[in-house]
Scaffold this motif. Structure first.
Motif, PDB file in Angstrom:
ATOM      1  N   PHE A 191       0.822  -1.212   0.000  1.00  0.00           N
ATOM      2  CA  PHE A 191       0.000   0.000   0.000  1.00  0.00           C
ATOM      3  C   PHE A 191       0.855   1.261   0.000  1.00  0.00           C
ATOM      4  CE2 PHE A 191      -3.737  -2.568   1.167  1.00  0.00           C
ATOM      5  CZ  PHE A 191      -4.684  -1.949   0.360  1.00  0.00           C
ATOM      6  N   ALA A 192       1.997   1.200   0.682  1.00  0.00           N
ATOM      7  CA  ALA A 192       2.893   2.357   0.685  1.00  0.00           C
ATOM      8  C   ALA A 192       3.337   2.685  -0.731  1.00  0.00           C
ATOM      9  CB  ALA A 192       4.097   2.080   1.579  1.00  0.00           C
ATOM     10  N   TYR A 193       3.700   1.656  -1.495  1.00  0.00           N
ATOM     11  CA  TYR A 193       4.130   1.876  -2.874  1.00  0.00           C
ATOM     12  C   TYR A 193       2.955   2.205  -3.793  1.00  0.00           C
ATOM     13  CZ  TYR A 193       8.941   0.411  -2.005  1.00  0.00           C
ATOM     14  OH  TYR A 193      10.242   0.340  -1.554  1.00  0.00           O
ATOM     15  N   LEU A 194       1.787   1.663  -3.500  1.00  0.00           N
ATOM     16  CA  LEU A 194       0.626   1.940  -4.342  1.00  0.00           C
ATOM     17  C   LEU A 194       0.220   3.402  -4.257  1.00  0.00           C
ATOM     18  CD1 LEU A 194      -1.781   0.967  -6.108  1.00  0.00           C
ATOM     19  CD2 LEU A 194      -3.018   0.554  -3.982  1.00  0.00           C
ATOM     20  N   ASN A 195       0.152   3.921  -3.041  1.00  0.00           N
ATOM     21  CA  ASN A 195      -0.336   5.271  -2.828  1.00  0.00           C
ATOM     22  C   ASN A 195       0.756   6.329  -2.908  1.00  0.00           C
ATOM     23  OD1 ASN A 195      -2.980   4.343  -2.380  1.00  0.00           O
ATOM     24  ND2 ASN A 195      -2.528   3.898  -0.249  1.00  0.00           N
ATOM     25  N   GLY A 196       1.997   5.933  -2.631  1.00  0.00           N
ATOM     26  CA  GLY A 196       3.084   6.890  -2.598  1.00  0.00           C
ATOM     27  C   GLY A 196       3.111   7.631  -1.284  1.00  0.00           C
ATOM     28  N   THR A 197       4.283   7.790  -0.698  1.00  0.00           N
ATOM     29  CA  THR A 197       4.437   8.468   0.580  1.00  0.00           C
ATOM     30  C   THR A 197       5.690   9.321   0.537  1.00  0.00           C
ATOM     31  OG1 THR A 197       5.878   6.855   1.662  1.00  0.00           O
ATOM     32  CG2 THR A 197       3.521   6.367   1.660  1.00  0.00           C
ATOM     33  N   THR A 198       5.899  10.064   1.603  1.00  0.00           N
ATOM     34  CA  THR A 198       7.116  10.871   1.693  1.00  0.00           C
ATOM     35  C   THR A 198       8.352   9.985   1.761  1.00  0.00           C
ATOM     36  OG1 THR A 198       6.844  10.938   4.096  1.00  0.00           O
ATOM     37  CG2 THR A 198       5.948  12.787   2.827  1.00  0.00           C
ATOM     38  N   ALA A 199       8.201   8.752   2.252  1.00  0.00           N
ATOM     39  CA  ALA A 199       9.347   7.846   2.367  1.00  0.00           C
ATOM     40  C   ALA A 199       9.452   6.883   1.194  1.00  0.00           C
ATOM     41  CB  ALA A 199       9.248   7.059   3.670  1.00  0.00           C
ATOM     42  N   ALA A 200       8.337   6.602   0.549  1.00  0.00           N
ATOM     43  CA  ALA A 200       8.319   5.630  -0.546  1.00  0.00           C
ATOM     44  C   ALA A 200       7.526   6.198  -1.716  1.00  0.00           C
ATOM     45  CB  ALA A 200       7.701   4.311  -0.075  1.00  0.00           C
ATOM     46  N   GLN A 203       6.357  -2.252  -7.716  1.00  0.00           N
ATOM     47  CA  GLN A 203       6.668  -2.730  -6.370  1.00  0.00           C
ATOM     48  C   GLN A 203       5.388  -3.073  -5.608  1.00  0.00           C
ATOM     49  OE1 GLN A 203       9.392  -3.531  -4.720  1.00  0.00           O
ATOM     50  NE2 GLN A 203      10.836  -3.001  -6.334  1.00  0.00           N
ATOM     51  N   ALA A 204       4.358  -2.269  -5.804  1.00  0.00           N
ATOM     52  CA  ALA A 204       3.083  -2.567  -5.150  1.00  0.00           C
ATOM     53  C   ALA A 204       2.560  -3.926  -5.603  1.00  0.00           C
ATOM     54  CB  ALA A 204       2.069  -1.472  -5.460  1.00  0.00           C
ATOM     55  N   PHE A 205       2.596  -4.176  -6.899  1.00  0.00           N
ATOM     56  CA  PHE A 205       2.127  -5.453  -7.441  1.00  0.00           C
ATOM     57  C   PHE A 205       2.941  -6.613  -6.869  1.00  0.00           C
ATOM     58  CE2 PHE A 205       2.631  -8.592 -11.004  1.00  0.00           C
ATOM     59  CZ  PHE A 205       1.389  -9.187 -10.857  1.00  0.00           C
ATOM     60  N   ARG A 206       4.243  -6.408  -6.791  1.00  0.00           N
ATOM     61  CA  ARG A 206       5.121  -7.459  -6.265  1.00  0.00           C
ATOM     62  C   ARG A 206       4.755  -7.819  -4.837  1.00  0.00           C
ATOM     63  NH1 ARG A 206      10.893  -6.541  -3.806  1.00  0.00           N
ATOM     64  NH2 ARG A 206      11.526  -8.684  -3.395  1.00  0.00           N
ATOM     65  N   TRP A 207       4.570  -6.801  -3.972  1.00  0.00           N
ATOM     66  CA  TRP A 207       4.320  -7.073  -2.567  1.00  0.00           C
ATOM     67  C   TRP A 207       2.890  -7.515  -2.317  1.00  0.00           C
ATOM     68  CZ3 TRP A 207       8.080  -8.404   0.263  1.00  0.00           C
ATOM     69  CH2 TRP A 207       9.351  -7.883   0.052  1.00  0.00           C
ATOM     70  N   PHE A 208       1.933  -7.038  -3.117  1.00  0.00           N
ATOM     71  CA  PHE A 208       0.574  -7.574  -3.002  1.00  0.00           C
ATOM     72  C   PHE A 208       0.586  -9.063  -3.342  1.00  0.00           C
ATOM     73  CE2 PHE A 208      -1.324  -3.171  -3.619  1.00  0.00           C
ATOM     74  CZ  PHE A 208      -1.869  -3.121  -2.355  1.00  0.00           C
ATOM     75  N   GLY A 209       1.377  -9.437  -4.345  1.00  0.00           N
ATOM     76  CA  GLY A 209       1.457 -10.844  -4.718  1.00  0.00           C
ATOM     77  C   GLY A 209       1.994 -11.705  -3.594  1.00  0.00           C
ATOM     78  N   LYS A 210       3.035 -11.216  -2.926  1.00  0.00           N
ATOM     79  CA  LYS A 210       3.616 -11.982  -1.824  1.00  0.00           C
ATOM     80  C   LYS A 210       2.633 -12.062  -0.642  1.00  0.00           C
ATOM     81  CE  LYS A 210       8.494 -11.153  -2.898  1.00  0.00           C
ATOM     82  NZ  LYS A 210       8.810 -12.574  -3.096  1.00  0.00           N
TER      83      LYS A 210
END
Length: 290
Positions: free
Chosen positions: A126-135, A141-148
């Protein structure tokens, strides 16, 4: 009239496991278990240190001591314990009342995710999907981690993975048949995203995308989603009653469902991601967005 819907029994089936978990939790706080945890923690067990840290952080069976809890989390994390790394990530995110350090929180979250801790994998996605100040936003990357996380059993991640295959984003091939498989898997769950999966199954069957077009099956999923409180499904069902699409034309029912779509759910539950995803209010914001 609308066809009958199958009973939703997921919560009932989960009750024995829930009661068992509560019983185990109560037993953990008992004196004998506490003493055993303390011995194992002193002997260097990362798992025991993590469990003991949880007790001190909540004051369960011991005096509340967040300083001691943090020390134990750090000791467990030093051994590469995934859940402890995740707990430290939340601490550096400011969730325990301390100062925030978002780069450090992201580093710890990444390490926890790489250790296979499913909740951390979901938060990182979710951090990579939405984008944050840190990520920064990174759909791949979001797809990769959702898959895991989906492979680890996260229903929310499975719902999100279906959206990636539906839209063909983040490096995922556009594959409505695979999306259908994930939507079916999650549509009967007790998680908040279940009604979104039901609505997406309506869309697939109504359009004949990845499956044979079947308006009756589409309507069944639409009604189940609407009854579960999904505002998009309620609006669509109201529109379908207004024009007699898949259901008998009925202006009264049309108004009932259109009204319910505007009144039945809190505003954030009606929110859609850019990818038309719905994960439920618990994951509406990026975990590192502060």
């Amino acid at each position: 009239m609308a066809p009958p819907l199958p009973p939703r029994s997921g919560l009932r089936h989960r009750m024995p496991a829930l009661l068992l978990a509560l019983a185990c939790s109560s037993a953990l706080a008992g004196p004998a278990s506490l003493a055993q945890l303390q011995r194992e923690a002193q002997q260097g067990s990362a798992a025991a240190r993590y469990e003991l840290a949880n007790l001190y952080s909540l004051g369960t069976g011991v005096a509340l001591d967040r300083s001691k809890s943090l020390q134990l989390y750090e000791q467990a994390a030093a051994s590469g314990h995934g859940p402890a790394l995740h707990a430290l990530s939340r601490h550096h995110r400011g969730q325990t009342g301390g100062p925030t350090d978002l780069p450090r929180a992201l580093e710890l979250l990444q390490r926890s995710a790489e250790k296979g801790h499913t909740p951390a994998q979901l938060e990182l996605a979710f951090a990579y999907l939405n984008g944050t100040t840190a990520a920064p936003r990174d759909a791949a990357q979001a797809f990769r981690w959702f898959g895991k996380a989906a492979s680890g059993g996260s229903v929310t991640a499975q719902c999100m993975l279906a959206d990636f295959y539906r839209d063909g984003t983040g490096g995922a091939p556009k594959d409505p048949k695979r999306a259908h498989t994930w939507y079916v898997k999650t549509a009967g769950s007790a998680e908040p995203c279940a009604s979104k999966s039901q609505y997406e199954l309506y869309r697939l069957y109504e359009a004949g995308s990845g499956v044979r077009r079947d308006l009756a099956e589409a309507t069944r999923w639409l009604q189940e989603s609407a009854l579960a409180g999904n505002p998009m499904a309620q609006k669509t069902l109201g529109q379908n009653y207004a024009r007699g699409h898949g259901v008998p034309q009925d202006d009264t029912l049309a108004q009932v469902w259109l009204k319910r779509s505007r009144e039945g759910v809190a505003p954030h539950d009606d929110h859609e991601h850019e990818m038309r995803s719905f994960s439920g209010p618990r994951m509406a914001a990026s975990p590192l967005g502060r």
